[in-house]
Write an enzyme that holds these catalytic residues in place. Structure first.
Site, PDB file in Angstrom:
ATOM      1  N   ILE A  83      36.130  62.399  58.090  1.00 49.92           N
ATOM      2  CA  ILE A  83      34.708  62.654  57.883  1.00 49.92           C
ATOM      3  C   ILE A  83      34.566  63.887  57.035  1.00 49.92           C
ATOM      4  O   ILE A  83      35.281  64.876  57.231  1.00 49.92           O
ATOM      5  CB  ILE A  83      33.967  62.948  59.207  1.00 49.92           C
ATOM      6  N   LYS A 121      31.728  66.142  68.032  1.00 50.46           N
ATOM      7  CA  LYS A 121      32.989  66.093  67.292  1.00 50.46           C
ATOM      8  C   LYS A 121      34.070  66.614  68.227  1.00 50.46           C
ATOM      9  O   LYS A 121      34.225  67.814  68.433  1.00 50.46           O
ATOM     10  CB  LYS A 121      32.942  66.930  66.020  1.00 50.46           C
ATOM     11  N   CYS A 444      35.787 111.941  86.838  1.00 50.69           N
ATOM     12  CA  CYS A 444      36.282 111.274  85.641  1.00 50.69           C
ATOM     13  C   CYS A 444      35.132 111.058  84.668  1.00 50.69           C
ATOM     14  O   CYS A 444      34.149 110.396  84.994  1.00 50.69           O
ATOM     15  CB  CYS A 444      36.912 109.933  86.030  1.00 50.69           C
TER      16      CYS A 444
HETATM   17  S1  IVH Z   1      34.273  58.958  63.150  1.00 54.59           S
HETATM   18  C1  IVH Z   1      34.138  57.237  59.569  1.00 54.59           C
HETATM   19  N1  IVH Z   1      33.373  60.344  65.179  1.00 54.59           N
HETATM   20  O1  IVH Z   1      37.328  63.708  63.234  1.00 54.59           O
HETATM   21  C2  IVH Z   1      34.716  58.397  60.161  1.00 54.59           C
HETATM   22  N2  IVH Z   1      35.419  61.035  64.211  1.00 54.59           N
HETATM   23  O2  IVH Z   1      37.688  63.655  60.084  1.00 54.59           O
HETATM   24  C3  IVH Z   1      35.748  58.071  61.160  1.00 54.59           C
HETATM   25  N3  IVH Z   1      36.436  62.994  65.300  1.00 54.59           N
HETATM   26  O3  IVH Z   1      40.439  62.735  63.028  1.00 54.59           O
HETATM   27  C4  IVH Z   1      35.804  59.022  62.278  1.00 54.59           C
HETATM   28  N4  IVH Z   1      34.898  63.244  66.838  1.00 54.59           N
HETATM   29  O4  IVH Z   1      39.526  62.140  65.267  1.00 54.59           O
HETATM   30  C5  IVH Z   1      34.360  60.222  64.282  1.00 54.59           C
HETATM   31  N5  IVH Z   1      32.435  61.433  67.005  1.00 54.59           N
HETATM   32  C6  IVH Z   1      33.421  61.315  66.103  1.00 54.59           C
HETATM   33  C7  IVH Z   1      34.527  62.192  66.076  1.00 54.59           C
HETATM   34  C8  IVH Z   1      35.514  62.028  65.101  1.00 54.59           C
HETATM   35  C9  IVH Z   1      36.033  63.712  66.359  1.00 54.59           C
HETATM   36  C10 IVH Z   1      37.661  63.286  64.508  1.00 54.59           C
HETATM   37  C11 IVH Z   1      38.533  62.102  64.306  1.00 54.59           C
HETATM   38  C12 IVH Z   1      39.139  62.277  62.947  1.00 54.59           C
HETATM   39  C13 IVH Z   1      38.316  63.334  62.326  1.00 54.59           C
HETATM   40  C14 IVH Z   1      37.684  62.755  61.100  1.00 54.59           C
END
Ligand code: IVH
Length: 682
Positions: A83, A121, A444
């Site tokens: 992302i 995230k 102190c």
């Molecule tokens: S969607 C289309 N949703 O972020 C995008 N990723 O850069 C596909 N991640 O390594 C990923 N929380 O493990 C998505 N709510 C979330 C997320 C998430 C964490 C991590 C994922 C990936 C990274 C993407």
């Protein structure tokens, strides 16, 4: 093989799957663990008697694979994308994304707001779970997005991940994050420390929950992975064949939930930039209280058709963005280790750090808590360390980087000085106590300074403009040694101080004058009696009504007060038994400090009347009983469980299911600071 056995095996698997889902995913088991274990053993026995009935999706097969020599490489049928990160940690990050989307879609000004799904995230590692005809056949890490590693044997050990799906499409890849909760991580590290202490080879502690999770997923031996408390959140799909025709991302997530996958309950929908921003801010406020780490939020366009129209730029979809919060952990260098002396003489080792921006502020000091902690983390001069600042908590050193530990020229391990670094009095550590204390008392100067600062703070008698620098100056110049000295200073003495303008001296005289009209609870709290916090001070004032009655109280009298136990009673009694403390109170009164009789105060309307609070987790300063007393004194009720009728949930760190419940029901969650604001505002 009897068909009866085959039937029972099926029955047991369904039952175990059902209870497993209630237990692992919903956190709401309906049978005791022993019953689950009994069913599990019955199934194990049947499978031992009839090996031909054993299948890969049986709950007995989560653990049990043989250690691997190495991981197989897996080609993802649909690439695992990353992302794009909107690093802007301000409001403008949400706005910028929405503006880009509207522009891409060529929406005219005034067109309806775009619908989004807002997610957390997660700070774990991405996983793709492949189900064929409802059976989990493969789990793969993200790798480079195109090729990952086959970690099926370890992922099968995660109780939250279904091994078999009902009414699922013939081919379904579920994408999500494997992570570890913070409390599980702490417990794991505690176990690891015991192992290291017991001399077990090759054991180590982990830096943070993400590293611990990644280490567990990449274990070659599934028996070890099974001991690591991993969890999973689903947030999307990869390849799907013959599935339902979802119109939105939200529908897709609902379907995943129905199949038994955990979907974070914070996941919600939002309208336009305002909706995104509200989610960003709401989540930011709750972040420290979440039981697991996140490093931001994710915004996704809800409509799958619109997602398709927006498409991708290289490996990143245009329809999603990660909006991060300021990093809570950074690496910096230890310049020195200081020992600070607190108001009650407590010695605290503090790491002086090369300035580093973490959690939204520049940090130059981090607490090492006490001698044992400093030695356990083995922080030494010149080390590179990880510093963490979460929410409003005091920054702390998480760990030393391994490279630093290996430096040949590394200095000695920290030991607490046996004399107070400020006044030279003996420092003692009592049995069963983690802390060393300076025995110098008000001799102190460090304790004296803290005593002044405590007395003049906003929650005590409040002398506006009298801060740390000025107190240092006054104490160091020998102008004040006991609290009443403050009120005898006068304009001339103040104006004669270095860097003190006439105007400031005047302001301070006025502020001191103003502080004389106080209240009994504030005055009492300001005296800084050990174990007497704000709530206890209020309870004491209410109970005794006057300073004189309190000063004459016996320990037995004190024990009658709500919230006062033997330790507190003894501490108060000892304080007033000392002539010099009674003298301080008398002199302050002689200087003009006064407060209204308490009876009058108790007739005041109760500011929080009619509200119901639920308390969960560890609050930064208030104990649970003290918080309860404060809330009840203000006229509100404190309940044990969260329902729709709860007005507020007061949450501290390590808050658990009550916080989850509050978020689920949309009950407002406040922290301790917000409670104080509520009490003061009213
Ligand atoms: S969607 C289309 N949703 O972020 C995008 N990723 O850069 C596909 N991640 O390594 C990923 N929380 O493990 C998505 N709510 C979330 C997320 C998430 C964490 C991590 C994922 C990936 C990274 C993407």
């Amino acid at each position: 093989m009897g068909t009866a056995s085959a039937q029972r095996v099926e029955e047991l698997r369904s039952l175990l799957q059902h209870h497993g889902h209630l237990y692992y995913v919903l956190d709401a088991p309906t049978v005791p663990d022993a019953e689950y274990d009994r069913l599990f053993r019955e199934l194990q026995d049947l499978e031992t008697q009839h090996p031909d009935l054993r299948t890969a999706d049986s709950p007995t097969q989560r653990v049990g694979g043989k250690p691997l020599a190495q991981f197989d490489s897996v080609r993802h049928a649909v690439p695992m994308l990353s992302i794009r990160t909107e690093t802007d940690t301000q409001a403008s990050g949400a706005q910028a994304f929405d503006t880009r989307i509207r522009k891409e879609l060529e929406l005219p000004e005034g067109a309806a707001p775009v619908q989004y799904v807002t997610e957390l995230k997660f700070d774990g590692l991405a996983m793709s779970l492949r189900y064929e005809n409802g059976l989990l056949v493969q789990a793969a890490t993200r790798g480079d997005g195109e090729y990952g590693e086959d970690v099926t044997h370890n992922i099968r050990t995660i109780g939250q991940i279904p091994l078999r799906l009902h009414d699922a499409p013939p081919l379904l890849e579920v994408r999500g994050e494997v992570y570890m909760r913070r409390d599980d991580f702490e417990a794991l590290n505690a176990r690891q420390r015991l192992r290291i202490a017991a001399g077990e080879k090759g054991e180590k502690t982990f830096v943070n929950p993400r590293n611990a999770a990644a280490g567990a997923v990449r274990q070659l031996d599934p028996a070890i992975a099974a001991q690591r408390p991993l969890r999973f959140f689903a947030y999307g799909v990869g390849q799907v064949q013959g599935g339902p025709a979802w119109a939105t991302h939200h529908e897709l997530l609902q379907a995943l939930k129905a199949w038994g996958f955990p979907v974070a309950e914070q996941t919600s929908t939002a309208l336009g930039a305002d909706g995104l921003l509200a989610f960003y801010e709401r989540t930011g406020a709750q972040r420290a209280q979440l039981p697991f780490d996140i490093d931001g939020v994710v915004y996704k366009v809800n409509s799958l058709a619109v997602q398709q129209r927006l498409g991708f730029v290289s490996r990143e979809p245009r329809w999603a963005v990660a909006h991060k919060y300021p990093a809570q952990e950074q690496i910096t260098t230890v310049l020195d280790i200081d020992v600070q002396v607190g108001r009650t003489g407590k010695l605290t080792p503090v790491a002086k750090l090369a300035p580093v921006f973490v959690g939204g502020v520049t940090v130059t000091n981090a607490t090492l808590h006490n001698e044992d902690e400093a030695r356990r983390k083995d922080v030494r001069l010149g080390d590179q360390v990880i510093v963490r600042r979460a929410g409003d908590v005091i920054p702390e050193v998480v760990s030393v980087l391994p490279d630093s530990m290996q430096r040949p020229d590394r200095g000695a391990m920290f030991t607490m000085p046996r004399i107070c670094p400020v006044c030279g009095s003996q420092a003692l550590r009592e049995e069963d106590e983690a802390d060393y204390r300076c025995t110098g008392g008000l001799f102190c100067s460090a304790q004296r300074k803290q005593a002044f600062l405590h007395f003049v703070q906003r929650r005590a008698v409040e002398v506006e403009g009298l801060g740390e620098k000025l107190v240092d100056q006054l104490v160091d110049a020998g102008l004040v040694s006991t609290l009443p000295d403050l009120y005898r200073l006068g304009f001339a003495a103040l104006a004669a101080l270095d860097r003190m303008a006439e105007k400031s001296a005047n302001n301070l005289v006025e502020a001191l004058e103003k502080s004389k009209a106080t209240s009994l609870p504030r005055f009492l709290y300001g005296l800084g009696i050990r174990h007497v916090g704000e709530a206890t001070a209020k309870a004491l004032a209410r109970h005794f009504g006057s300073m004189d009655a309190l000063m004459q109280a016996s320990e037995a009298d004190l024990l009658l007060v709500n919230d006062v136990g033997p330790t507190v009673a003894q501490s108060i009694h000892t304080f007033f038994a000392q002539a010099h403390n009674r003298e301080v109170v008398e002199q302050l009164r002689a200087c003009g400090l006064h407060w209204p009789a308490m009876e009058a105060a108790s007739d005041a309307p109760k500011p929080l009347a009619g509200l119901t609070f639920v308390i969960t987790g560890t609050l930064p300063t208030l104990g649970r009983d003290a918080a309860k007393a404060l809330i009840e004194d203000a006229g509100a009720k404190v309940a044990g469980s969260v329902s729709k009728k709860t007005s507020f949930v007061l949450a501290g760190s390590e808050a658990g299911s009550k916080l989850d419940k509050a978020l689920e029901l949309g009950v407002p969650v406040i922290d301790e600071a917000a409670l104080h604001t509520m009490l003061e505002a009213s």
